[in-house]
Write an enzyme that holds these catalytic residues in place. Structure first.
Site, PDB file in Angstrom:
ATOM      1  N   ARG A  56       4.603  10.818   3.649  1.00  0.00           N
ATOM      2  CA  ARG A  56       3.650  10.858   2.553  1.00  0.00           C
ATOM      3  C   ARG A  56       2.339  11.458   2.896  1.00  0.00           C
ATOM      4  O   ARG A  56       1.757  12.252   2.150  1.00  0.00           O
ATOM      5  CB  ARG A  56       3.725   9.744   1.795  1.00  0.00           C
ATOM      6  CG  ARG A  56       4.983   9.640   1.041  1.00  0.00           C
ATOM      7  CD  ARG A  56       5.002   8.407  -0.203  1.00  0.00           C
ATOM      8  NE  ARG A  56       3.703   8.756  -1.180  1.00  0.00           N
ATOM      9  CZ  ARG A  56       3.150   7.869  -1.581  1.00  0.00           C
ATOM     10  NH1 ARG A  56       3.426   6.444  -1.349  1.00  0.00           N
ATOM     11  NH2 ARG A  56       2.356   8.099  -2.545  1.00  0.00           N
ATOM     12  N   HIS A 106      -5.562   1.219  -4.953  1.00  0.00           N
ATOM     13  CA  HIS A 106      -4.075   0.726  -4.319  1.00  0.00           C
ATOM     14  C   HIS A 106      -4.335   1.144  -2.730  1.00  0.00           C
ATOM     15  O   HIS A 106      -3.142   1.433  -2.186  1.00  0.00           O
ATOM     16  CB  HIS A 106      -2.883   1.446  -4.834  1.00  0.00           C
ATOM     17  CG  HIS A 106      -2.650   1.021  -6.162  1.00  0.00           C
ATOM     18  ND1 HIS A 106      -1.577   1.236  -7.287  1.00  0.00           N
ATOM     19  CD2 HIS A 106      -3.061  -0.141  -6.850  1.00  0.00           C
ATOM     20  CE1 HIS A 106      -1.659   0.620  -8.098  1.00  0.00           C
ATOM     21  NE2 HIS A 106      -2.268  -0.500  -7.934  1.00  0.00           N
TER      22      HIS A 106
HETATM   23  P1  OAD Z   1       4.258   7.231 -12.405  1.00  0.00           P
HETATM   24  O1  OAD Z   1       4.993   7.973 -11.751  1.00  0.00           O
HETATM   25  O2  OAD Z   1       4.629   5.768 -12.745  1.00  0.00           O
HETATM   26  O3  OAD Z   1       3.507   8.099 -13.706  1.00  0.00           O
HETATM   27  C1  OAD Z   1       3.182   9.319 -13.742  1.00  0.00           C
HETATM   28  C2  OAD Z   1       2.664   9.769 -15.072  1.00  0.00           C
HETATM   29  O4  OAD Z   1       2.036  11.023 -14.797  1.00  0.00           O
HETATM   30  C3  OAD Z   1       3.830  10.007 -16.068  1.00  0.00           C
HETATM   31  O5  OAD Z   1       3.445   9.161 -17.249  1.00  0.00           O
HETATM   32  C4  OAD Z   1       3.933  11.292 -16.219  1.00  0.00           C
HETATM   33  O6  OAD Z   1       4.133  11.570 -17.539  1.00  0.00           O
HETATM   34  C5  OAD Z   1       2.479  11.915 -15.907  1.00  0.00           C
HETATM   35  N1  OAD Z   1       2.593  13.172 -15.620  1.00  0.00           N
HETATM   36  C6  OAD Z   1       3.582  14.012 -14.764  1.00  0.00           C
HETATM   37  N2  OAD Z   1       3.082  15.197 -14.176  1.00  0.00           N
HETATM   38  C7  OAD Z   1       2.005  15.204 -14.981  1.00  0.00           C
HETATM   39  C8  OAD Z   1       0.867  16.240 -15.041  1.00  0.00           C
HETATM   40  N3  OAD Z   1       1.172  17.707 -14.343  1.00  0.00           N
HETATM   41  N4  OAD Z   1      -0.340  16.336 -15.684  1.00  0.00           N
HETATM   42  C9  OAD Z   1      -0.410  14.963 -16.463  1.00  0.00           C
HETATM   43  N5  OAD Z   1       0.206  14.080 -16.288  1.00  0.00           N
HETATM   44  C10 OAD Z   1       1.546  13.957 -15.634  1.00  0.00           C
HETATM   45  O7  OAD Z   1       2.795   6.985 -11.524  1.00  0.00           O
HETATM   46  P2  OAD Z   1       1.588   6.108 -11.558  1.00  0.00           P
HETATM   47  O8  OAD Z   1       1.486   5.553 -13.064  1.00  0.00           O
HETATM   48  O9  OAD Z   1       0.494   6.420 -10.778  1.00  0.00           O
HETATM   49  O10 OAD Z   1       1.860   1.803  -6.945  1.00  0.00           O
HETATM   50  O11 OAD Z   1       2.241   4.951 -10.874  1.00  0.00           O
HETATM   51  C11 OAD Z   1       1.583   3.543 -10.541  1.00  0.00           C
HETATM   52  C12 OAD Z   1       1.866   2.775  -9.762  1.00  0.00           C
HETATM   53  O12 OAD Z   1       3.360   2.579  -9.491  1.00  0.00           O
HETATM   54  C13 OAD Z   1       1.413   3.683  -8.261  1.00  0.00           C
HETATM   55  O13 OAD Z   1       0.262   3.462  -7.694  1.00  0.00           O
HETATM   56  C14 OAD Z   1       2.259   3.095  -7.159  1.00  0.00           C
HETATM   57  C15 OAD Z   1       3.718   3.079  -7.964  1.00  0.00           C
HETATM   58  O14 OAD Z   1       4.479   2.127  -7.583  1.00  0.00           O
HETATM   59  C16 OAD Z   1       2.352   1.152  -5.676  1.00  0.00           C
HETATM   60  O15 OAD Z   1       2.814   1.823  -4.895  1.00  0.00           O
HETATM   61  C17 OAD Z   1       1.605  -0.104  -5.706  1.00  0.00           C
END
Ligand code: OAD
Length: 231
Positions: A56, A106
């Site tokens: 990554r 994070h």
């Molecule tokens: P997720 O993968 O859970 O969610 C990503 C979000 O981005 C989804 O709701 C998609 O709809 C949206 N998305 C995708 N492409 C997009 C785009 N081009 N424009 C706008 N939105 C888009 O990722 P996070 O919410 O960041 O933590 O995940 C939260 C945490 O879970 C991360 O920090 C990580 C993970 O496990 C740890 O590792 C502790």
């Protein structure tokens, strides 16, 4: 002046070529969280965990900030009040896009942490198992990222920011991981106007005053233009 607090997640970096976690084919479809993102997984198989973060780190180092990162940096420069970006992302694309004042709750792929003495330093592109800490020499170097079961960083400062927010925006996050998923509730308690900008509605979308759906590179610059135009 009115303060803006912005929470970002993996979705804001998706159009820079970094995969999200929970979208189709995302990182958590390819790897088990308990293997690569928990302290227990690291204790069981540090080589696997380093390989995951090394890959990554290489990918993130090649990625370029997109129009959404750049628009948030512009908002920070041009908004008359404070704009705090709190990110769950471990890439440095907000900074590469010109942002300052970024709170990495994070942690950061670019950071290394000694699990023994807590010393922090810039990680090499590839971390190896049992690398010695430059401060105490214990062979306990790990990526400076927050794993499941660990407390995210800077929580007191983040809650202070939320308590003073006039606007709260959540961008590109699925709202499935706490405590970040609850920030919107804190912001509402402080009387902030709340907005979600996401590709799909997040789990908590109904809590926000406004939801704008679409790719971040389109929705975020437009939202920033609107805010700056109205003040
Ligand atoms: P997720 O993968 O859970 O969610 C990503 C979000 O981005 C989804 O709701 C998609 O709809 C949206 N998305 C995708 N492409 C997009 C785009 N081009 N424009 C706008 N939105 C888009 O990722 P996070 O919410 O960041 O933590 O995940 C939260 C945490 O879970 C991360 O920090 C990580 C993970 O496990 C740890 O590792 C502790």
């Amino acid at each position: 002046m009115e303060k803006i607090v912005i929470l970002t997640g993996a979705g804001i970096s998706a159009e820079s070529g970094l995969g999200t976690f929970r979208d189709e084919g995302g990182l958590w479809a390819q790897h088990r969280i308990e293997d690569v993102a928990t302290p227990e997984g690291f204790a069981r198989n540090p080589a696997l965990v380093h390989a995951f973060y090394n890959a990554r780190r290489v990918q993130a180092a090649k990625a370029k900030p997109n129009d959404a990162h750049i628009a948030l940096a512009r908002l920070q420069r041009d908004w008359p009040g404070e704009v705090v970006i709190v990110t769950q992302n471990v890439d440095s694309l907000h900074e590469a896009g010109g942002a300052e004042n970024v709170v990495h709750m994070h942690g950061l792929l670019a950071g290394a942490l000694c699990a023994s003495c807590g010393h922090r330093w810039t990680s090499p592109p590839e971390m190896a198992v049992a690398e010695p800490c430059p401060a105490c020499a214990a062979p306990t170097a790990r990526p400076d990222v927050v794993w499941f079961g660990e407390m995210p960083y800077y929580m007191d400062a983040i809650y202070d920011h939320l308590a003073g927010a006039a606007f709260f925006a959540s961008i590109g996050t699925s709202g499935q991981v706490y405590p970040a998923a609850a920030f919107v509730h804190e912001a509402r308690l402080s009387g902030a106007q709340t907005i979600e900008l996401n590709l799909d509605p997040s789990d908590g979308a109904s809590v926000f005053d406004q939801v704008i759906l679409g790719p971040a590179t389109e929705t975020v610059p437009r939202w920033v233009d609107g805010l700056l135009g109205s003040h």
